[in-house]
Design an enzyme around this catalytic site. Structure first.
Site, PDB file in Angstrom:
ATOM      1  N   GLN A   1       0.825  -1.211   0.000  1.00  0.00           N
ATOM      2  CA  GLN A   1       0.000   0.000   0.000  1.00  0.00           C
ATOM      3  C   GLN A   1       0.868   1.274   0.000  1.00  0.00           C
ATOM      4  O   GLN A   1       0.485   2.297   0.586  1.00  0.00           O
ATOM      5  CB  GLN A   1      -0.935  -0.004   1.217  1.00  0.00           C
ATOM      6  N   SER A   2       2.005   1.217  -0.660  1.00  0.00           N
ATOM      7  CA  SER A   2       2.929   2.374  -0.675  1.00  0.00           C
ATOM      8  C   SER A   2       2.315   3.593  -1.368  1.00  0.00           C
ATOM      9  O   SER A   2       1.814   3.496  -2.497  1.00  0.00           O
ATOM     10  CB  SER A   2       4.211   1.963  -1.410  1.00  0.00           C
ATOM     11  N   ASN A   3       2.415   4.733  -0.707  1.00  0.00           N
ATOM     12  CA  ASN A   3       1.996   5.996  -1.324  1.00  0.00           C
ATOM     13  C   ASN A   3       3.013   6.455  -2.359  1.00  0.00           C
ATOM     14  O   ASN A   3       2.667   7.110  -3.329  1.00  0.00           O
ATOM     15  CB  ASN A   3       1.852   7.083  -0.254  1.00  0.00           C
TER      16      ASN A   3
END
Ligand SMILES: Cc1ncc(COP(=O)(O)O)c(C=O)c1O
Length: 322
Positions: free
Chosen positions: A73-75
């Site tokens: 879920q990396s921004n």
């Protein structure tokens, strides 16, 4: 004099800077917020600033593929993917749901969902995600290196993106961002993880009588090594900027909760307070933990006066809460 590095325009800046009236009264401090959640680029967040300086480096090197790595879920991967697609450069990312350090070991609690949120946006922005079973950060870096070598074997010129875009250039973007704020704050608090946001802000506010406090999203002391590495890189690229040493950094590990990538109870409560008092959305992995730190430090009177919370974004992760 600093020789300005090449920059492309991605974000709508300066981002808003405004006072939080309700929370100022509630906490007994003069609390302001810097809205890097509202950069207007690829869902907002601090990484757009770094990419304005990283993309020219990628393009100038003639990269035909970018290989990155991070949490599922990396921004950062979301925003990197959008920037790469704009320049027709394929973006590959090695990801694990919950990477962890050797010292911390695997977390016992669940993190975010493996779909929705940033994962959904990654697809929209054209990121090629390569997902692997959870493991240590070193394993994730190895996976990314294997991907890069495979691309090179196929005769692609590859740009290897450091984790979170944290290089000297990434930090420079935040050093530059300090010009949007100027002087007059006693404290600046921000979420910290791969290091370039805190390094850039610490360098930028060094001569302004402002203490920068990084609230770490990882409960891992190794983050200090990342800060000093990025500080070395910043100084190597821009020798006129201060060469920050370990003692220049104020890094707090006490608000990360159980593990990187796992929401904390205090963070979730802090996010509710920000949402219901000021209409501001914090993400559960970075900015909510940072804001929980701010609340606690204000409560203990460790910070006071004119305080700036640097909101680093992460909004899409809210839609991946379990
Ligand atoms: C929303 C958000 N805030 C803060 C950070 C931390 O920034 P840095 O990696 O520059 O320390 C990240 C990094 O992933 C992030 O996504």
């Amino acid at each position: 004099m600093i020789l300005e590095p090449e920059k492309i325009s991605l974000i709508q800046g300066p981002t808003p800077l405004h006072r939080l009236n309700f929370l100022s009264d509630y906490l007994g401090i003069d609390l302001w917020i810097k809205r890097d959640d509202l950069t207007g680029f690829a869902g907002g967040g601090n990484k757009g600033r770094k990419l304005e300086y990283l993309m020219p480096e990628i393009i100038a090197g003639g990269a035909q593929a970018v290989v990155a790595c991070g949490a599922l879920q990396s921004n950062f991967i979301r925003q990197l993917g959008a920037a790469c697609s704009m320049h027709s450069i394929p973006c590959h990312a090695a990801v694990m749901d919950l990477p962890y350090s050797q010292s911390a070991g695997p977390p016992s609690e669940a993190g975010l969902k493996d779909q929705g949120g940033n994962v959904l946006l990654d697809e929209l922005f054209g990121v090629k995600l390569h997902e692997y079973p959870n493991g240590e950060w070193e394993e994730l870096y190895d996976r990314a290196e294997q991907l890069a070598l495979k691309r090179e074997h196929e005769e692609f010129r590859v740009y290897r993106m450091p984790i979170g875009g944290s290089s000297g250039l990434g930090a420079y973007a935040f050093h530059k961002a300090c010009e949007e704020v100027g002087s007059g704050f006693d404290y600046v608090l921000t979420a910290s993880s791969s290091g370039s946001t805190q390094t850039g802000l610490t360098a930028g506010f060094l001569d302004k009588g402002t203490q920068v406090i990084g609230i770490c999203a990882d409960p891992e002391p190794e983050v200090m090594e990342d800060l000093t590495r990025v500080a070395d890189e910043l100084h190597a690229l821009f020798p006129n900027l201060p060469h920050l040493q370990e003692g220049d950094f104020d890094l707090r590990l006490d608000y990360a909760g159980e593990a990187y990538g796992v929401p904390s109870q205090a963070g979730l409560e802090a996010a509710k307070l920000a949402a219901q008092s000021e209409g501001i959305v914090l993400d559960p992995i970075y900015s909510a933990k940072a804001f929980a730190g701010l609340l606690d430090l204000a409560d203990k009177k460790e910070i006071g006066g004119r305080v700036l919370f640097w909101h680093t974004g992460g909004f899409p992760a809210v839609f991946a809460l379990p």
